[in-house]
Design a protein around this motif. Sequence first.
Motif, mmCIF file in Angstrom:
data_model
loop_
_atom_site.group_PDB
_atom_site.id
_atom_site.type_symbol
_atom_site.label_atom_id
_atom_site.label_comp_id
_atom_site.label_asym_id
_atom_site.label_seq_id
_atom_site.Cartn_x
_atom_site.Cartn_y
_atom_site.Cartn_z
ATOM 1 N N SER A 77 -17.305 -84.955 -39.381
ATOM 2 C CA SER A 77 -16.838 -83.622 -39.746
ATOM 3 C C SER A 77 -17.190 -82.641 -38.630
ATOM 4 C CB SER A 77 -17.517 -83.180 -41.042
ATOM 5 O OG SER A 77 -17.280 -81.814 -41.284
ATOM 6 N N THR A 78 -16.333 -81.679 -38.411
ATOM 7 C CA THR A 78 -16.610 -80.650 -37.406
ATOM 8 C C THR A 78 -17.295 -79.427 -38.016
ATOM 9 O OG1 THR A 78 -14.390 -79.723 -37.700
ATOM 10 C CG2 THR A 78 -14.684 -81.356 -35.934
ATOM 11 N N ASP A 79 -17.557 -79.466 -39.322
ATOM 12 C CA ASP A 79 -18.221 -78.358 -40.006
ATOM 13 C C ASP A 79 -19.737 -78.574 -39.984
ATOM 14 O OD1 ASP A 79 -19.257 -76.442 -41.736
ATOM 15 O OD2 ASP A 79 -17.769 -76.808 -43.310
ATOM 16 N N ILE A 80 -20.463 -77.712 -39.313
ATOM 17 C CA ILE A 80 -21.918 -77.834 -39.179
ATOM 18 C C ILE A 80 -22.614 -77.862 -40.537
ATOM 19 C CG2 ILE A 80 -22.386 -75.352 -38.961
ATOM 20 C CD1 ILE A 80 -24.099 -78.153 -36.962
ATOM 21 N N ASN A 81 -22.005 -77.269 -41.550
ATOM 22 C CA ASN A 81 -22.602 -77.248 -42.893
ATOM 23 C C ASN A 81 -22.617 -78.624 -43.552
ATOM 24 O OD1 ASN A 81 -23.187 -74.433 -42.968
ATOM 25 N ND2 ASN A 81 -20.986 -74.087 -43.149
ATOM 26 N N ASP A 82 -21.887 -79.588 -42.985
ATOM 27 C CA ASP A 82 -21.888 -80.953 -43.511
ATOM 28 C C ASP A 82 -23.062 -81.773 -42.980
ATOM 29 O OD1 ASP A 82 -19.605 -80.611 -45.080
ATOM 30 O OD2 ASP A 82 -18.274 -81.098 -43.403
ATOM 31 N N TYR A 83 -23.953 -81.096 -42.212
ATOM 32 C CA TYR A 83 -25.125 -81.750 -41.637
ATOM 33 C C TYR A 83 -26.360 -80.926 -41.968
ATOM 34 C CZ TYR A 83 -21.371 -84.028 -39.175
ATOM 35 O OH TYR A 83 -20.226 -84.715 -38.891
#
Length: 92
Positions: A77-83
């Motif tokens: 995922s390119t969404d930092i919130n998924d990490y």
Amino acid sequence: MPSLSKKTDATVNVKAFGAVNDSNVISTQAIQKAIDACSNAGGGTVTFDPGYYQTGALFVKKNVNLHLEKRVTLLASTDINDYPEFRSRIAH
């Protein structure tokens, strides 16, 4: 002698937990649920049907293997919130 946990060799498919083999759908929670279910069964293998699975952070557990056959791709995922951030033993 220490007791060893019994491995059951469970096999679970991520689709049974709601993962979607579509690069536009985040399947992190479904894949993690499959990993957790396999771990709770004492270990085994998590399988994927062919396709592209978009995911954030996954936490693979003891005695659990991810089996990625040909034509299976995990996309980050390119969404930092998924990490999620968490403390670790890794030095900064």
